[in-house]
Design a protein around this motif. Structure first.
Motif, PDB file in Angstrom:
ATOM      1  N   VAL A  35      19.615  83.412  53.411  1.00 18.67           N
ATOM      2  CA  VAL A  35      21.070  83.543  53.359  1.00 18.67           C
ATOM      3  C   VAL A  35      21.579  83.726  51.927  1.00 18.67           C
ATOM      4  O   VAL A  35      22.504  84.504  51.695  1.00 18.67           O
ATOM      5  CB  VAL A  35      21.766  82.346  54.044  1.00 18.67           C
ATOM      6  CG1 VAL A  35      23.266  82.574  54.142  1.00 18.67           C
ATOM      7  CG2 VAL A  35      21.191  82.116  55.436  1.00 18.67           C
ATOM      8  N   ASP A  36      20.963  83.033  50.975  1.00 14.24           N
ATOM      9  CA  ASP A  36      21.367  83.213  49.577  1.00 14.24           C
ATOM     10  C   ASP A  36      21.166  84.665  49.142  1.00 14.24           C
ATOM     11  O   ASP A  36      22.021  85.238  48.468  1.00 14.24           O
ATOM     12  CB  ASP A  36      20.582  82.267  48.656  1.00 14.24           C
ATOM     13  CG  ASP A  36      20.989  80.810  48.859  1.00 14.24           C
ATOM     14  OD1 ASP A  36      22.200  80.525  48.853  1.00 14.24           O
ATOM     15  OD2 ASP A  36      20.088  79.965  49.046  1.00 14.24           O
ATOM     16  N   GLU A  37      20.036  85.253  49.548  1.00 14.13           N
ATOM     17  CA  GLU A  37      19.767  86.666  49.234  1.00 14.13           C
ATOM     18  C   GLU A  37      20.793  87.574  49.890  1.00 14.13           C
ATOM     19  O   GLU A  37      21.269  88.528  49.274  1.00 14.13           O
ATOM     20  CB  GLU A  37      18.371  87.069  49.731  1.00 14.13           C
ATOM     21  CG  GLU A  37      17.271  86.845  48.741  1.00 14.13           C
ATOM     22  CD  GLU A  37      15.924  87.325  49.293  1.00 14.13           C
ATOM     23  OE1 GLU A  37      15.839  88.473  49.774  1.00 14.13           O
ATOM     24  OE2 GLU A  37      14.974  86.529  49.253  1.00 14.13           O
ATOM     25  N   VAL A  38      21.108  87.283  51.152  1.00  9.14           N
ATOM     26  CA  VAL A  38      22.104  88.089  51.878  1.00  9.14           C
ATOM     27  C   VAL A  38      23.431  88.078  51.106  1.00  9.14           C
ATOM     28  O   VAL A  38      24.032  89.127  50.869  1.00  9.14           O
ATOM     29  CB  VAL A  38      22.328  87.564  53.322  1.00  9.14           C
ATOM     30  CG1 VAL A  38      23.493  88.279  53.990  1.00  9.14           C
ATOM     31  CG2 VAL A  38      21.057  87.702  54.150  1.00  9.14           C
ATOM     32  N   MET A  39      23.863  86.891  50.688  1.00  7.55           N
ATOM     33  CA  MET A  39      25.129  86.756  49.962  1.00  7.55           C
ATOM     34  C   MET A  39      25.079  87.505  48.623  1.00  7.55           C
ATOM     35  O   MET A  39      26.030  88.181  48.256  1.00  7.55           O
ATOM     36  CB  MET A  39      25.474  85.280  49.734  1.00  7.55           C
ATOM     37  CG  MET A  39      25.579  84.450  51.008  1.00  7.55           C
ATOM     38  SD  MET A  39      26.557  85.195  52.309  1.00  7.55           S
ATOM     39  CE  MET A  39      28.073  84.315  52.155  1.00  7.55           C
ATOM     40  N   GLU A  40      23.949  87.391  47.915  1.00  9.93           N
ATOM     41  CA  GLU A  40      23.793  88.086  46.625  1.00  9.93           C
ATOM     42  C   GLU A  40      23.842  89.595  46.805  1.00  9.93           C
ATOM     43  O   GLU A  40      24.533  90.293  46.063  1.00  9.93           O
ATOM     44  CB  GLU A  40      22.443  87.717  45.983  1.00  9.93           C
ATOM     45  CG  GLU A  40      22.440  86.429  45.225  1.00  9.93           C
ATOM     46  CD  GLU A  40      21.030  86.050  44.764  1.00  9.93           C
ATOM     47  OE1 GLU A  40      20.247  86.951  44.383  1.00  9.93           O
ATOM     48  OE2 GLU A  40      20.715  84.843  44.804  1.00  9.93           O
ATOM     49  N   ILE A  41      23.077  90.098  47.772  1.00  9.51           N
ATOM     50  CA  ILE A  41      23.015  91.543  48.026  1.00  9.51           C
ATOM     51  C   ILE A  41      24.395  92.063  48.413  1.00  9.51           C
ATOM     52  O   ILE A  41      24.842  93.101  47.926  1.00  9.51           O
ATOM     53  CB  ILE A  41      21.959  91.853  49.118  1.00  9.51           C
ATOM     54  CG1 ILE A  41      20.548  91.586  48.569  1.00  9.51           C
ATOM     55  CG2 ILE A  41      22.091  93.295  49.620  1.00  9.51           C
ATOM     56  CD1 ILE A  41      19.448  91.548  49.618  1.00  9.51           C
ATOM     57  N   ALA A  42      25.089  91.334  49.282  1.00  7.12           N
ATOM     58  CA  ALA A  42      26.420  91.754  49.722  1.00  7.12           C
ATOM     59  C   ALA A  42      27.411  91.751  48.558  1.00  7.12           C
ATOM     60  O   ALA A  42      28.156  92.711  48.365  1.00  7.12           O
ATOM     61  CB  ALA A  42      26.906  90.840  50.844  1.00  7.12           C
ATOM     62  N   THR A  43      27.397  90.692  47.766  1.00  7.03           N
ATOM     63  CA  THR A  43      28.332  90.577  46.639  1.00  7.03           C
ATOM     64  C   THR A  43      28.059  91.649  45.591  1.00  7.03           C
ATOM     65  O   THR A  43      28.988  92.209  45.018  1.00  7.03           O
ATOM     66  CB  THR A  43      28.240  89.167  45.999  1.00  7.03           C
ATOM     67  OG1 THR A  43      28.471  88.206  47.043  1.00  7.03           O
ATOM     68  CG2 THR A  43      29.280  88.973  44.922  1.00  7.03           C
ATOM     69  N   ALA A  44      26.782  91.960  45.370  1.00  8.06           N
ATOM     70  CA  ALA A  44      26.403  92.983  44.391  1.00  8.06           C
ATOM     71  C   ALA A  44      26.570  94.394  44.951  1.00  8.06           C
ATOM     72  O   ALA A  44      26.360  95.374  44.243  1.00  8.06           O
ATOM     73  CB  ALA A  44      24.952  92.772  43.962  1.00  8.06           C
ATOM     74  N   ARG A  45      26.920  94.476  46.235  1.00  7.17           N
ATOM     75  CA  ARG A  45      27.062  95.769  46.925  1.00  7.17           C
ATOM     76  C   ARG A  45      25.768  96.578  46.859  1.00  7.17           C
ATOM     77  O   ARG A  45      25.778  97.798  46.715  1.00  7.17           O
ATOM     78  CB  ARG A  45      28.210  96.591  46.320  1.00  7.17           C
ATOM     79  CG  ARG A  45      29.552  95.905  46.454  1.00  7.17           C
ATOM     80  CD  ARG A  45      29.862  95.624  47.884  1.00  7.17           C
ATOM     81  NE  ARG A  45      31.053  96.324  48.283  1.00  7.17           N
ATOM     82  CZ  ARG A  45      31.700  96.122  49.417  1.00  7.17           C
ATOM     83  NH1 ARG A  45      31.259  95.244  50.265  1.00  7.17           N
ATOM     84  NH2 ARG A  45      32.762  96.784  49.713  1.00  7.17           N
TER      85      ARG A  45
END
Length: 132
Positions: A35-45
């Motif tokens: 989930v942390d990766e998902v949030m990072e990837i999404a935030t970084a677009r």
């Protein structure tokens, strides 16, 4: 190349989706259920669209178990990621599930598993991809 983030706890499903998207859609794909990766990837677009499994059996965020509905709610509530298209992918395909899951999560679309019509699967994803 447009990229799809596949959030899926079943490695076989993730590989199948990735292969279909690459071969039929010419899309790049990455996979995680962290989930942390998902949030990072999404935030970084770093992804143009997310395929989100509803029932994530191992996903934990800030010490609490979360499913795809909760992760989608968090992404849709954040102004930085709210407009990122998210498609729920689930084996829960009973009458009313689609409407219920979309309403609960705020996701943009819903695909039921198993994916049998590969062309339709790719078209559904392509239709939500941001156009240049």
């Amino acid at each position: 190349m447009k990229t799809v983030l596949i959030v899926e706890d079943d490695l076989i499903n993730a590989r199948v989706f990735s292969k279909i998207l690459t071969k039929r859609g010419g899309l790049g794909g990455s996979h995680t259920e962290n989930v942390d990766e998902v949030m990072e990837i999404a935030t970084a677009r770093a992804a143009d669209i997310i395929l989100m499994d509803v029932s994530l059996s191992h996903s934990v965020y800030q010490g609490k178990p979360v499913d795809g509905i909760k992760i989608t709610q968090m992404l849709k509530a954040d102004p930085k990621t709210a407009d990122l298209p998210i498609i729920l992918v689930t084996a829960h395909a009973m009458e009313g599930d689609r409407e219920n899951f979309l309403k609960q999560s705020g996701a943009d679309d819903y695909i039921s598993k198993p994916v049998v019509d590969h062309q339709r699967f790719v078209e559904q994803i392509m239709s939500l991809l941001p156009q240049e």
